[in-house]
Motif scaffolding. Structure first.
Motif, PDB file in Angstrom:
ATOM      1  N   HIS A  69      43.737  33.184  38.490  1.00  0.00           N
ATOM      2  CA  HIS A  69      44.425  31.807  38.248  1.00  0.00           C
ATOM      3  C   HIS A  69      43.839  30.689  38.901  1.00  0.00           C
ATOM      4  N   GLU A 107      33.987  32.516  40.844  1.00  0.00           N
ATOM      5  CA  GLU A 107      34.953  32.793  42.007  1.00  0.00           C
ATOM      6  C   GLU A 107      34.691  34.386  42.198  1.00  0.00           C
ATOM      7  N   ASP A 158      35.376  40.628  40.944  1.00  0.00           N
ATOM      8  CA  ASP A 158      36.059  41.213  41.748  1.00  0.00           C
ATOM      9  C   ASP A 158      35.912  42.809  41.758  1.00  0.00           C
TER      10      ASP A 158
HETATM   11  C1  LIG Z   1      44.399  38.171  48.506  1.00  0.00           C
HETATM   12  S1  LIG Z   1      43.518  38.445  46.990  1.00  0.00           S
HETATM   13  C2  LIG Z   1      43.098  36.926  46.442  1.00  0.00           C
HETATM   14  C3  LIG Z   1      42.804  36.654  44.943  1.00  0.00           C
HETATM   15  C4  LIG Z   1      42.351  35.333  44.510  1.00  0.00           C
HETATM   16  N1  LIG Z   1      41.368  34.825  45.264  1.00  0.00           N
HETATM   17  C5  LIG Z   1      43.755  34.369  44.596  1.00  0.00           C
HETATM   18  O1  LIG Z   1      43.325  33.442  45.330  1.00  0.00           O
HETATM   19  O2  LIG Z   1      44.575  34.669  43.997  1.00  0.00           O
HETATM   20  C6  LIG Z   1      42.079  39.172  47.666  1.00  0.00           C
HETATM   21  C7  LIG Z   1      41.055  39.667  46.404  1.00  0.00           C
HETATM   22  O3  LIG Z   1      40.036  40.156  46.976  1.00  0.00           O
HETATM   23  C8  LIG Z   1      39.494  41.164  46.100  1.00  0.00           C
HETATM   24  N2  LIG Z   1      38.718  41.937  47.266  1.00  0.00           N
HETATM   25  C9  LIG Z   1      38.808  42.611  48.359  1.00  0.00           C
HETATM   26  N3  LIG Z   1      38.008  43.288  48.948  1.00  0.00           N
HETATM   27  C10 LIG Z   1      36.910  43.133  47.893  1.00  0.00           C
HETATM   28  C11 LIG Z   1      35.538  43.619  48.014  1.00  0.00           C
HETATM   29  N4  LIG Z   1      35.039  44.693  48.945  1.00  0.00           N
HETATM   30  N5  LIG Z   1      34.746  43.291  47.069  1.00  0.00           N
HETATM   31  C12 LIG Z   1      35.068  42.375  46.010  1.00  0.00           C
HETATM   32  N6  LIG Z   1      36.560  41.972  45.913  1.00  0.00           N
HETATM   33  C13 LIG Z   1      37.487  42.376  46.978  1.00  0.00           C
HETATM   34  C14 LIG Z   1      40.889  41.933  45.949  1.00  0.00           C
HETATM   35  O4  LIG Z   1      40.519  42.859  44.828  1.00  0.00           O
HETATM   36  C15 LIG Z   1      41.676  40.769  45.380  1.00  0.00           C
HETATM   37  O5  LIG Z   1      41.558  40.374  44.188  1.00  0.00           O
END
Ligand SMILES: C[S@@+](CC[C@H](N)C(=O)[O-])C[C@H]1O[C@@H](n2cnc3c(N)ncnc32)[C@H](O)[C@@H]1O
Length: 313
Positions: A152, A145, A170
């Motif tokens: 989670h 992922e 991430d």
């Molecule tokens: C809304 S959260 C969703 C997290 C997870 N997928 C969930 O469903 O709970 C957005 C996620 O994208 C990550 N994210 C945002 N910009 C990113 C980037 N440029 N590269 C990697 N991850 C990124 C954030 O750190 C965060 O963990």
């Protein structure tokens, strides 16, 4: 006026209507294991919500996605990390705090008011169960992922496959700390992590053989800067790429709630041009798109959980 006092419950049929298909026994059972109690809203309540959205779009300046947000994510996931440290094996510690802020969700073209706890998070979990059940074949060795946050969603893989290696990536280091603790606490011993930024993909990070990758509400954070990540995937050639993300191209600008959702995507600089870009790659015979469907499920401001499935050729 719609009566607003009656408590209802989302049924298997409601989800089948939302997803536009008959659901497997596994997904049906998953729906039945949740309560999904809600109330319909009155016309007046509905109008208040529309007004709130318009005011937000016109008068507010909600924070935009982009490089500068990394710190916010670090801090957010650090809070979950501290919760996990303080509790014994509590999977609830991993639930992001941004769910259910307004206690309203959109479902099949209207707003409804959840009564059951974690309603929105649990509807999203049904979608995650749906993709794992449908696309995680037995011969897959690794599932990744990207933008996994607290991981989670990844732990849900275990409902369908106890053997596959799971990987959470991430850009926030606190995400990797959470995953290390999940492993250390024995919540999942086959979980791994890696720091990965969509804006600067680590091309040295090779995906294992027989891999599937997916994203959930995280590619949304890149706006129109998704190309580097897709190029990385084209080189790595996973068997399947799955996204549960806001996809403007799948909504209908002539429908009020869709229109407002698209405007909110623009306001926050959410994912844009992604499906159109994938379609171009398909025309160039670089990829094959297997699915691109909205599913009529979302939050107050957006329908953010459309599903796209594609594979590199
Ligand atoms: C809304 S959260 C969703 C997290 C997870 N997928 C969930 O469903 O709970 C957005 C996620 O994208 C990550 N994210 C945002 N910009 C990113 C980037 N440029 N590269 C990697 N991850 C990124 C954030 O750190 C965060 O963990």
């Amino acid at each position: 006026m719609i009566k607003n006092k009656v408590t209802k419950k989302l049924t298997i049929k409601d989800f089948e209507m939302a997803l536009g298909e008959k659901l497997s026994k596994f997904v049906q059972d998953s729906i039945l294991s949740n309560e999904f109690k809600y109330k319909e809203l009155s016309e007046e309540q509905n109008n208040e919500l529309i007004l709130l959205i318009i005011k937000t779009l016109v008068e507010e300046n909600p924070v935009k996605t982009g490089d500068s947000r990394i710190n916010d994510w670090e801090i957010g996931w650090e809070e979950n990390l501290n919760l996990l440290k303080s509790k014994k094996l509590k999977i609830e510690s991993l639930i992001p705090k941004y769910f259910s802020k307004y206690n309203v969700v959109r479902f099949n073209g209207r707003f409804i008011q959840p009564i059951s706890e974690r309603f929105e998070k649990n509807t999203l979990s049904i979608l995650v169960d749906y993709i794992f059940d449908k696309y995680l074949e037995n011969n897959i060795d690794n599932i990744y992922e990207f933008g996994c946050g607290t991981a989670h969603n990844l732990l849900q893989v275990r409902k369908v496959n106890t053997e596959v290696n799971i990987w959470g990536l991430d850009w926030a280091k606190s995400s990797q700390k959470i995953i290390a603790l999940i492993n250390k606490k024995g919540i999942d011993k086959k979980i791994n992590s890696h720091n990965f930024n969509y804006f600067k993909p680590d091309i040295k990070f090779n995906l294992g053989k027989n891999s599937i990758i997916y994203t959930v509400a995280s590619l949304e954070q890149v706006g129109n800067r998704w190309e580097k990540f897709i190029n990385y995937l084209l080189l790595q050639k996973p068997k399947l790429c799955i996204h549960i993300e806001p996809i403007e191209e799948l909504l209908d600008k002539n429908i009020l709630l869709d229109y407002l959702s698209i405007k909110y995507f623009e306001k926050r600089n959410y994912l844009s041009g992604f499906l159109s870009g994938l379609k171009k790659l398909e025309k160039q015979n670089k990829i094959k798109i297997l699915k691109a469907d909205r599913n009529n499920i979302g939050s107050l401001f957006i329908e953010g959980y459309s599903i796209i499935v594609w594979q590199p050729i």
